[in-house]
Design a protein around this motif. Structure first.
Motif, mmCIF file in Angstrom:
data_model
loop_
_atom_site.group_PDB
_atom_site.id
_atom_site.type_symbol
_atom_site.label_atom_id
_atom_site.label_comp_id
_atom_site.label_asym_id
_atom_site.label_seq_id
_atom_site.Cartn_x
_atom_site.Cartn_y
_atom_site.Cartn_z
ATOM 1 N N ALA A 22 0.956 -1.069 -0.126
ATOM 2 C CA ALA A 22 0.025 -0.114 -0.124
ATOM 3 C C ALA A 22 0.814 1.363 0.101
ATOM 4 O O ALA A 22 1.896 1.344 0.728
ATOM 5 C CB ALA A 22 -0.872 0.041 1.094
ATOM 6 N N ALA A 23 0.585 2.114 -0.947
ATOM 7 C CA ALA A 23 1.203 3.389 -0.671
ATOM 8 C C ALA A 23 0.395 4.827 -0.538
ATOM 9 O O ALA A 23 -0.877 4.627 -0.873
ATOM 10 C CB ALA A 23 1.915 3.602 -2.339
ATOM 11 N N THR A 24 1.077 5.763 -0.058
ATOM 12 C CA THR A 24 0.371 7.021 0.414
ATOM 13 C C THR A 24 1.553 8.028 -0.172
ATOM 14 O O THR A 24 2.504 7.881 -0.279
ATOM 15 C CB THR A 24 0.248 7.259 1.781
ATOM 16 O OG1 THR A 24 1.655 7.261 2.436
ATOM 17 C CG2 THR A 24 -0.780 6.347 2.541
ATOM 18 N N VAL A 25 0.584 8.943 -0.977
ATOM 19 C CA VAL A 25 1.521 9.817 -1.800
ATOM 20 C C VAL A 25 0.976 11.345 -1.295
ATOM 21 O O VAL A 25 -0.203 11.556 -1.095
ATOM 22 C CB VAL A 25 0.749 9.687 -3.196
ATOM 23 C CG1 VAL A 25 1.660 10.728 -4.174
ATOM 24 C CG2 VAL A 25 1.231 8.203 -3.762
ATOM 25 N N THR A 26 1.955 12.138 -1.263
ATOM 26 C CA THR A 26 1.857 13.326 -1.239
ATOM 27 C C THR A 26 2.202 14.299 -2.237
ATOM 28 O O THR A 26 3.258 14.051 -2.846
ATOM 29 C CB THR A 26 2.790 14.153 0.345
ATOM 30 O OG1 THR A 26 2.340 13.533 1.319
ATOM 31 C CG2 THR A 26 2.524 15.470 0.490
ATOM 32 N N THR A 27 1.263 15.166 -2.653
ATOM 33 C CA THR A 27 1.484 15.866 -4.066
ATOM 34 C C THR A 27 1.929 17.269 -3.960
ATOM 35 O O THR A 27 2.020 17.671 -2.797
ATOM 36 C CB THR A 27 0.259 15.933 -4.855
ATOM 37 O OG1 THR A 27 -0.653 16.785 -4.250
ATOM 38 C CG2 THR A 27 -0.448 14.654 -4.929
ATOM 39 N N GLY A 28 2.473 17.752 -4.925
ATOM 40 C CA GLY A 28 2.929 19.144 -4.948
ATOM 41 C C GLY A 28 1.951 19.964 -5.612
ATOM 42 O O GLY A 28 2.250 21.171 -5.847
#
Length: 213
Positions: A22-28
């Motif tokens: 599972a992955a969590t992503v923080t965007t710009g």
């Protein structure tokens, strides 16, 4: 990108194993279009969200490094730190018959036989122990103690074994024990007195005697 696995990284697993990535992503500020999951340099699959995950089944023995790569709508990518998992092969359980008539036991049928087995596994739990007469199932136990009273055993030669199965389905069969049950034979008897053809004057008392053979 932050990658997590279940069971968590660094855990020693017994294979064939199932690992959930599972992955969590923080965007710009841009939109995430996909997250790809990798085992080493091998791409496993791609998730488009809204949650990002991949389930890997039947993972064989070995050490694996997993990463997740997120791609935004401008084609810019970010890669997670690797997470390591080690998988060992499932080791076979051990099992032995512990309470059964001695090898070559002969009884008169219908016989009653007490069966018992001891089973252990070096890594997984024991799921069940099955008692067999040849290929015919006599009984199955799913918890300790593994024992069974086998009643009304028919005449014949019986080859008894116990099969232990661990929670991953790996099995081991005990050494066989041979049990021979014979048919109960009817007794024979003969009159020994008086002898056949004896003549007496009556009223008379006659002593009868008999001898079982």
């Amino acid at each position: 990108v932050v990658l997590t696995v279940a069971p968590k990284g660094g855990t020693l697993l017994i294979g064939p194993a199932t690992v959930v990535l599972a992955a969590t992503v923080t965007t710009g500020g841009e939109e995430i279009t996909s997250v790809a999951f990798f085992k080493g340099s091998t791409k496993l699959g791609t998730s488009t969200g809204p949650s990002y995950g991949y389930t890997l089944k039947n993972l064989a023995a070995g050490t694996y490094n997993f990463t997740a790569v997120a791609t935004d709508n401008l084609g810019v990518t970010g890669t997670s730190a690797p997470v390591s998992i080690t998988v060992n092969l499932d080791q076979a359980p051990t099992v032995s018959m512990t309470a059964v008539p001695a090898q070559g036991f002969t009884g008169i049928g219908p016989e009653t036989v007490d069966l018992a087995a001891t089973a252990t596994s070096p890594d997984e739990a024991i799921a069940s122990v099955t008692f067999l007469d040849g290929v015919k199932k006599i009984a199955i136990g799913k918890s300790q103690p593994f024992n069974f009273t086998w009643t009304k055993v028919d005449a014949g030669t019986h080859v008894l074994t116990a099969v232990a199965t661990d929670t991953l389905g790996l099995t081991t069969t005990s050494a066989p024990v041979t049990l021979v049950v014979t048919t109960d034979q009817a007794p024979t008897v003969s009159i020994t007195g008086p002898t056949d053809g004896t003549s007496v004057a009556g009223p008379s008392t006659v002593q009868l005697t008999a001898s079982p053979n």
